[in-house]
Design a protein around this motif. Structure first.
Motif, PDB file in Angstrom:
ATOM      1  N   UNK A 106       0.831  -1.202   0.000  1.00 30.57           N
ATOM      2  CA  UNK A 106       0.000   0.000   0.000  1.00 30.57           C
ATOM      3  C   UNK A 106       0.871   1.260   0.000  1.00 30.57           C
ATOM      4  N   UNK A 107       0.214   2.390  -0.193  1.00 32.60           N
ATOM      5  CA  UNK A 107       0.924   3.666  -0.134  1.00 32.60           C
ATOM      6  C   UNK A 107       1.046   4.113   1.310  1.00 32.60           C
ATOM      7  N   UNK A 108       1.857   5.149   1.544  1.00 31.54           N
ATOM      8  CA  UNK A 108       2.111   5.616   2.902  1.00 31.54           C
ATOM      9  C   UNK A 108       1.009   6.511   3.449  1.00 31.54           C
ATOM     10  N   UNK A 152       4.532  -3.157  10.202  1.00 34.56           N
ATOM     11  CA  UNK A 152       5.909  -3.314  10.662  1.00 34.56           C
ATOM     12  C   UNK A 152       6.902  -2.616   9.740  1.00 34.56           C
ATOM     13  N   UNK A 153       6.530  -2.414   8.487  1.00 29.52           N
ATOM     14  CA  UNK A 153       7.394  -1.706   7.546  1.00 29.52           C
ATOM     15  C   UNK A 153       7.068  -0.220   7.463  1.00 29.52           C
ATOM     16  N   UNK A 154       6.142   0.255   8.284  1.00 32.73           N
ATOM     17  CA  UNK A 154       5.899   1.690   8.378  1.00 32.73           C
ATOM     18  C   UNK A 154       4.790   2.237   7.522  1.00 32.73           C
ATOM     19  N   UNK A 155       3.917   1.380   7.008  1.00 34.04           N
ATOM     20  CA  UNK A 155       2.761   1.827   6.241  1.00 34.04           C
ATOM     21  C   UNK A 155       1.560   1.980   7.174  1.00 34.04           C
ATOM     22  N   UNK A 156       0.458   2.602   6.730  1.00 31.18           N
ATOM     23  CA  UNK A 156      -0.667   2.828   7.638  1.00 31.18           C
ATOM     24  C   UNK A 156      -1.209   1.537   8.248  1.00 31.18           C
ATOM     25  N   UNK A 157      -1.372   1.540   9.563  1.00 33.77           N
ATOM     26  CA  UNK A 157      -1.991   0.426  10.261  1.00 33.77           C
ATOM     27  C   UNK A 157      -3.493   0.618  10.362  1.00 33.77           C
ATOM     28  N   UNK A 158      -4.156  -0.392  10.919  1.00 30.75           N
ATOM     29  CA  UNK A 158      -5.622  -0.373  10.954  1.00 30.75           C
ATOM     30  C   UNK A 158      -6.201   0.104  12.279  1.00 30.75           C
ATOM     31  N   UNK A 159      -5.366   0.381  13.276  1.00 30.26           N
ATOM     32  CA  UNK A 159      -5.899   0.792  14.575  1.00 30.26           C
ATOM     33  C   UNK A 159      -6.738   2.065  14.414  1.00 30.26           C
TER      34      UNK A 159
END
Length: 559
Positions: A106-108, A152-159
């Motif tokens: 995904x994008x950042x 873990x690679x720094x992309x948007x999480x779902x929290x």
């Protein structure tokens, strides 16, 4: 996926100890990723929660994940070429059905509506276009996200975006979600008060359910927070360990962490010792051992290698129908250790048709003979039994003895047919545990329910503090219900003189005990014998672990 984190190694019994791994590509920031010192949930019950009611993963998941072989270099073309290879090379026919995208897809940044955006350079047709292609081959598509603020690679999480993201996954035609555990909000190296793993994972469970689309839910919480005690009510599988890598030491450590958790697994909910490293650098013998052990432990079989260029040896291992049948057996029992001594292990897994699968596993570097009996694996009632070697297909018969010469780091896997199944290899026995030398009973002093109380011997009374159950997963439990406790080698000790105590059941190997045909009871983790200290016979004599010596103060009977 790979996580740049170090698990806290508490001196208490309250947490499993997954190994940490490092990846050179990770940034310095990720090296101090959230949850490095996450607070632990209280210990849960010794038995699984009710299975997640989505009617999925009634046998362990089988498929592919790109991370082990490709890391962040995921793309639409990679997923499509892998799916086509699985369709053509026999993997799909063997039962593999999920083609899973890991991190970095995904994008950042989310879009103006707060939705996740597939990277258009990597996925020009979007996730929906990729899913359509995978579906056209009769396969299913999986995707990756994270229960924290970032992957873990720094992309948007779902929290905080769980329903929005679940809706996107459903709209795109996703069939499987691997949900990681990096960057949990409010939890950092100095501690913090963010939402617990269980609550974060439960929120996404409910969001997926609201979409109405059947999506297998794989919890990737690295074995934290005793996930196996609550995972069955939340997901279809749950990681029981830290990350695996393509080495013998890593695979062996993860096997040891997962093998004692059999009582928590079953149809719809599986202990997950991480993806298969077959084809990624271990020897063919070691690869066969990993496949054998994962199948014996009813684990998800998720390949992490370059499928399109896999060797005939790798494909031969991954598509062995006899071994896959053990993993996919509809009875849904995880195999248990029925013997373990000096790096020579015997596992037994009861099967739906009454057969028992036996794995004879040699952890050592040299060839060794490993032996057991039909009685020890739970078989009785026949004058002769058929043994089928699941790797060679060869058959033989036995009247009771099971034995094989096993190469170093190798596993001989047998299917045992005949008689009836019950008792060993997954049954349980309840009663007083009699100390043969002293003529007394194993006893919890003063009927204590306080964790850490050392056991002793006392006159047999038949009271609850002297009634123990040796379970199918090799725990020795005392009391019942919310008061149930387990026999435990204090502080995971493996030296002579380690105290034997009661402690809340947590599935760790220092709470696994083998009741042997010679009358000894040995700790699975330590290999040491349950021992009445100094050969004492007086009431109140303490019980400990000691080097096995054949003396009567190390002989016990149950019942």
């Amino acid at each position: 996926m790979r996580h740049d984190r170090q698990s806290t190694d508490s001196q208490t019994h309250a947490v499993g100890r997954p190994p940490g791994y490092r990846r050179s590509w990770r940034s310095a920031l990720a090296a101090v990723v959230a949850l490095a010192a996450a607070p632990l949930l209280a210990l849960g019950p010794a038995h699984p929660a009710q299975a997640l009611g989505n009617n999925l993963a009634l046998t362990p998941q089988m498929g592919f994940n790109d991370w082990n072989a490709y890391g962040c270099n995921v793309s639409e073309s990679l997923i499509k070429s892998t799916a086509l290879a699985m369709h053509d090379n026999g993997m799909q026919a063997a039962g593999y059905q999920y083609v899973n995208i890991d991190d970095c897809w995904l994008t950042h940044n989310r879009d103006s509506s707060g939705r996740l955006v597939p990277d258009p350079a990597k996925f020009p047709d979007g996730i929906s276009g990729t899913a359509a292609y995978v579906h056209s081959l009769g396969l299913k598509l999986g995707i990756y996200e994270d229960a924290g603020t970032m992957t873990c690679a720094g992309y948007p999480g779902s929290l905080g975006h769980e329903q929005t993201d679940a809706d996107s996954f459903a709209a795109w035609g996703v069939d499987y979600l691997k949900y990681d555990n990096c960057y949990a909000d409010g939890v950092n190296q100095s501690g913090g008060g963010g939402p617990s793993a269980q609550s974060r994972y439960t929120t996404m469970r409910d969001a997926l359910a609201k979409t109405g689309r059947p999506i297998v839910y794989s919890l990737c919480s690295w074995g934290r927070d005793n996930v196996w005690t609550w995972g069955a009510g939340v997901g279809n599988s749950w990681r029981t360990t830290g990350d695996i890598n393509a080495s013998w030491g890593s695979m062996l450590s993860i096997f040891h962490s997962n093998v004692g958790l059999a009582s928590y697994a079953g149809p719809g909910g599986w202990n997950d010792p991480d993806m298969l490293e077959i084809g990624n650098g271990m020897s063919a013998t070691e690869d066969r051992s990993e496949f054998s052990l994962w199948a014996e432990m009813a684990a998800p079989l998720i390949s992490g290698t370059n499928i399109a260029n896999a060797s005939s040896t790798t494909l031969g291992i991954l598509t062995n129908s006899r071994v896959i049948a053990v993993d996919q057996d509809p009875l849904g029992k995880q195999g248990v250790e029925v013997a373990s001594s000096g790096g020579l292990d015997v596992l037994a897994k009861p099967l739906a048709d009454g057969d028992v699968s036996v794995a004879l596993f040699n952890e050592n570097s040299g060839t060794a003979t490993i032996s057991t009996t039909v009685g020890a694996i739970g078989k009785t009632g026949a004058s002769s039994y058929t043994l089928t070697d699941l790797w060679t297909g060869a058959t033989s018969t036995t009247t009771g003895a099971i034995s094989a010469s096993v190469p170093g780091h190798g596993t001989v896997m047998l299917r045992v047919t005949g008689g009836t199944t019950g008792g060993g290899g997954g049954g349980s026995t309840t009663g007083e545990v009699h100390a043969v030398g002293a003529g007394k009973c194993l006893d919890v002093p003063n009927s204590s329910t306080t964790g850490g109380t050392q056991l002793d011997i006392n006159g047999c009374s038949g009271t609850a503090n002297q009634i123990f159950t040796h379970t199918g997963s090799n725990q020795l439990t005392v009391y019942s219900g919310s008061s149930q406790l387990c026999l435990d080698a204090s502080n995971r000790g493996t030296t002579a003189g380690t105290k034997v105590i009661i402690w809340p059941c947590n599935g760790q190997t220092n709470q696994q005990w083998l009741v042997n045909s010679d009358g000894t009871i040995t700790g699975t983790q330590s290999g040491l014998c349950l021992d009445v200290t100094g050969g004492g016979t007086a009431d109140g004599t303490a019980v400990e672990l000691w080097t096995c010596n054949g003396q009567s103060n190390q002989k016990w009977t149950i019942g």
